[in-house]
Design a protein around this motif. Structure first.
Motif, PDB file in Angstrom:
ATOM      1  N   ALA A 106       7.981 -15.730  -5.409  1.00  0.00           N
ATOM      2  CA  ALA A 106       7.828 -14.762  -4.323  1.00  0.00           C
ATOM      3  C   ALA A 106       6.974 -13.589  -4.789  1.00  0.00           C
ATOM      4  N   GLY A 107       7.205 -13.131  -6.025  1.00  0.00           N
ATOM      5  CA  GLY A 107       6.403 -12.039  -6.592  1.00  0.00           C
ATOM      6  C   GLY A 107       4.940 -12.438  -6.692  1.00  0.00           C
ATOM      7  N   ALA A 108       4.708 -13.694  -7.092  1.00  0.00           N
ATOM      8  CA  ALA A 108       3.336 -14.174  -7.224  1.00  0.00           C
ATOM      9  C   ALA A 108       2.625 -14.149  -5.870  1.00  0.00           C
ATOM     10  N   SER A 109       3.344 -14.567  -4.809  1.00  0.00           N
ATOM     11  CA  SER A 109       2.671 -14.532  -3.503  1.00  0.00           C
ATOM     12  C   SER A 109       2.431 -13.089  -3.066  1.00  0.00           C
ATOM     13  N   GLY A 110       3.305 -12.164  -3.508  1.00  0.00           N
ATOM     14  CA  GLY A 110       3.070 -10.736  -3.242  1.00  0.00           C
ATOM     15  C   GLY A 110       1.784 -10.263  -3.914  1.00  0.00           C
ATOM     16  N   ALA A 111       1.573 -10.691  -5.160  1.00  0.00           N
ATOM     17  CA  ALA A 111       0.360 -10.295  -5.891  1.00  0.00           C
ATOM     18  C   ALA A 111      -0.883 -10.883  -5.222  1.00  0.00           C
ATOM     19  N   LEU A 112      -0.784 -12.144  -4.780  1.00  0.00           N
ATOM     20  CA  LEU A 112      -1.923 -12.769  -4.093  1.00  0.00           C
ATOM     21  C   LEU A 112      -2.214 -12.053  -2.778  1.00  0.00           C
ATOM     22  N   ASN A 113      -1.150 -11.641  -2.097  1.00  0.00           N
ATOM     23  CA  ASN A 113      -1.288 -10.874  -0.850  1.00  0.00           C
ATOM     24  C   ASN A 113      -2.019  -9.550  -1.116  1.00  0.00           C
ATOM     25  N   MET A 114      -1.648  -8.867  -2.200  1.00  0.00           N
ATOM     26  CA  MET A 114      -2.289  -7.582  -2.500  1.00  0.00           C
ATOM     27  C   MET A 114      -3.728  -7.765  -2.952  1.00  0.00           C
ATOM     28  N   TRP A 115      -3.996  -8.906  -3.599  1.00  0.00           N
ATOM     29  CA  TRP A 115      -5.381  -9.206  -3.977  1.00  0.00           C
ATOM     30  C   TRP A 115      -6.234  -9.342  -2.720  1.00  0.00           C
ATOM     31  N   TYR A 116      -5.747 -10.094  -1.747  1.00  0.00           N
ATOM     32  CA  TYR A 116      -6.554 -10.380  -0.566  1.00  0.00           C
ATOM     33  C   TYR A 116      -6.615  -9.197   0.392  1.00  0.00           C
ATOM     34  N   ASP A 117      -5.512  -8.456   0.477  1.00  0.00           N
ATOM     35  CA  ASP A 117      -5.391  -7.413   1.493  1.00  0.00           C
ATOM     36  C   ASP A 117      -5.772  -6.012   1.014  1.00  0.00           C
ATOM     37  N   ALA A 118      -6.399  -5.921  -0.150  1.00  0.00           N
ATOM     38  CA  ALA A 118      -6.693  -4.597  -0.712  1.00  0.00           C
ATOM     39  C   ALA A 118      -7.455  -3.714   0.276  1.00  0.00           C
ATOM     40  N   ASP A 119      -8.345  -4.306   1.072  1.00  0.00           N
ATOM     41  CA  ASP A 119      -9.144  -3.508   2.013  1.00  0.00           C
ATOM     42  C   ASP A 119      -8.283  -2.848   3.087  1.00  0.00           C
ATOM     43  N   ILE A 120      -7.341  -3.620   3.659  1.00  0.00           N
ATOM     44  CA  ILE A 120      -6.530  -3.001   4.719  1.00  0.00           C
ATOM     45  C   ILE A 120      -5.397  -2.160   4.135  1.00  0.00           C
ATOM     46  N   ASP A 121      -4.929  -2.515   2.931  1.00  0.00           N
ATOM     47  CA  ASP A 121      -3.896  -1.694   2.287  1.00  0.00           C
ATOM     48  C   ASP A 121      -4.404  -0.271   2.040  1.00  0.00           C
ATOM     49  N   ALA A 122      -5.723  -0.160   1.804  1.00  0.00           N
ATOM     50  CA  ALA A 122      -6.291   1.155   1.533  1.00  0.00           C
ATOM     51  C   ALA A 122      -6.254   2.054   2.768  1.00  0.00           C
ATOM     52  N   ILE A 123      -6.157   1.466   3.946  1.00  0.00           N
ATOM     53  CA  ILE A 123      -6.209   2.243   5.188  1.00  0.00           C
ATOM     54  C   ILE A 123      -4.830   2.706   5.629  1.00  0.00           C
ATOM     55  N   MET A 124      -3.794   1.863   5.400  1.00  0.00           N
ATOM     56  CA  MET A 124      -2.465   2.190   5.926  1.00  0.00           C
ATOM     57  C   MET A 124      -1.698   3.107   4.968  1.00  0.00           C
ATOM     58  N   SER A 125      -1.056   4.124   5.527  1.00  0.00           N
ATOM     59  CA  SER A 125      -0.346   5.099   4.693  1.00  0.00           C
ATOM     60  C   SER A 125       0.777   4.435   3.899  1.00  0.00           C
ATOM     61  N   ARG A 126       1.410   3.409   4.526  1.00  0.00           N
ATOM     62  CA  ARG A 126       2.531   2.734   3.878  1.00  0.00           C
ATOM     63  C   ARG A 126       2.096   2.008   2.595  1.00  0.00           C
ATOM     64  N   THR A 127       0.835   1.566   2.549  1.00  0.00           N
ATOM     65  CA  THR A 127       0.400   0.695   1.464  1.00  0.00           C
ATOM     66  C   THR A 127      -0.703   1.325   0.606  1.00  0.00           C
ATOM     67  N   ARG A 128      -1.090   2.558   0.935  1.00  0.00           N
ATOM     68  CA  ARG A 128      -2.232   3.178   0.275  1.00  0.00           C
ATOM     69  C   ARG A 128      -2.008   3.371  -1.225  1.00  0.00           C
ATOM     70  N   ASN A 129      -0.755   3.533  -1.614  1.00  0.00           N
ATOM     71  CA  ASN A 129      -0.462   3.795  -3.030  1.00  0.00           C
ATOM     72  C   ASN A 129      -0.230   2.535  -3.849  1.00  0.00           C
ATOM     73  N   ARG A 130      -0.476   1.366  -3.260  1.00  0.00           N
ATOM     74  CA  ARG A 130      -0.345   0.136  -4.035  1.00  0.00           C
ATOM     75  C   ARG A 130      -1.376   0.136  -5.163  1.00  0.00           C
TER      76      ARG A 130
END
Lengths: 57, 310
Positions: free
Chosen positions: B65-89
């Motif tokens: 499950a952690g590995a799929s989380g890391a893959l998710n953060m790899w792919y979603d880095a662009d949108i994570d940068a925009i949302m306040s909830r995920t900006r600090n990832r």
């Protein structure tokens, strides 16, 4: 022709910080590898029993 | 100058990351729910399993499950940068680069699946591999950005862990494990849409088609209510299949009534109270799933204990 510019070097503090985070990662990796070795050893005993040692060499 | 020292430029420092950044890639809070539901699936499954093998199986599911989380953060880095909830990832904040997250996720995926196969059985390992694939590829890369039903279908990924835990013991899929899947599957949409209702400006800014932005708040609240009622009914299915008895039934009925009640309150809430009620439902939904699975384990455990002493 201009001489290639030297990359900006790290300050003493940044260099120390880098060394510290590398050391942290190395220790974490060592712990994970150690744990993995223990897990494989224990799994072998659990799945094959102590009999795994009773074989002709 | 030594070759390795060439890396010691100011730009390189930010990209190496601390141990804590790698742990953050595993989405530890999501992982805790996965560990809990996987453990529940494993504990209620019929049949013997060595406690050490059980512990390793849960570890493997957690790491997967952690590995799929890391893959998710790899792919979603662009949108994570925009949302306040995920900006600090780790990636959007510049503490790790994307390539590192990708490698980390792939290595952990392979190790968790292989170890689960060696420790438990290859059916469970295959199911874990499919879960990682489903979350990282089907959900993250495809559906999340494509359809407002993203949560509904992506929720299936979060619903697999109890099935994997079950399969680690029995080596197969049964009606009971499908029921556990169904409960989490129906739980996910009202859980996430409640969050989306009070965070919708975030998702809108990132261009993710979440239900409130696409279909509107009214439609989202209607759908939350429908799913809440379906969930409350599905939570009674373990009684129908004979997996559990009254120790489970009483809390399940009570929890279902509260969940549906909060969803109803949200459904008829005036606009100015909507966000507060949505937050209330979101908070309760976490407690709901935790309590429901706890009741499930307690019921099966008590039944086994009574059988043992009789």
């Amino acid at each position: 022709m201009t001489a290639p510019t030297e990359p900006e070097m790290l300050s003493k503090e940044d260099s120390d910080k880098l060394a510290k985070s590398r050391r942290g990662r190395s220790i974490a990796l060592a712990l994970v590898l150690g744990a993995l070795a223990i897990v494989f050893y224990a799994l072998t005993i659990v799945k094959m029993g102590p009999g795994v040692f009773n074989r002709p060499l | 100058m030594a070759l390795v020292d060439d890396n010691l430029t100011a730009a390189g420092v930010a990209m190496e990351g601390e141990v804590s950044d790698y742990l953050a890639l595993l989405k530890p809070r999501v992982m805790s729910l996965v560990v809990f539901t996987a453990a529940a699936g494993l504990l209620v499954a019929p049949g013997p399993i060595h406690p050490f093998v059980a512990a390793i199986a849960i570890l493997c599911i957690a790491v997967g499950a952690g590995a799929s989380g890391a893959l998710n953060m790899w792919y979603d880095a662009d949108i994570d940068a925009i949302m306040s909830r995920t900006r600090n990832r780790p990636i959007p904040s510049g503490r790790l680069d994307r390539q590192t997250a990708l490698m980390f996720g792939l290595v952990l995926s392979v190790f968790s699946v292989a170890l689960l196969g060696l420790a438990a059985n290859w059916f469970a390992a295959g199911l874990l591999a499919f879960t990682i694939f489903f979350y990282a590829v089907i959900y993250t890369m495809w559906l999340k950005r494509a359809t407002p039903q993203n949560i509904v279908i992506g929720g299936a990924a979060g619903a697999f862990p109890p099935m994997v835990g079950w399969a680690a013991v029995t080596g197969n899929i049964s009606l009971d494990s499908v029921v556990l899947f169904l409960i989490i599957f129906l739980w996910t949409p009202p859980h996430f849409w409640a969050l989306a209702l009070y965070k919708q400006s975030d998702y809108a800014a990132a261009g993710i088609p979440m239900m409130p932005n696409v279909a509107g708040e009214r439609s989202t609240r209607n759908q939350i209510l429908v799913y809440a009622i379906l969930l409350s009914l599905a939570s009674l299915l373990p009684l129908a299949t004979g997996l559990t008895g009254w120790v489970y039934a009483v809390p399940a009925i009570g929890l279902g009534l509260v969940f549906s009640g909060l969803a109803f309150k949200l459904w008829r809430a005036p606009a100015e109270q909507m966000k507060r009620n949505a937050r209330e439902l979101f908070t309760f939904s976490l407690l709901y799933l935790f309590a429901l699975f706890l009741a499930l384990v307690a019921d099966v455990g008590i039944a086994r204990f009574l059988e043992m002493i009789s």
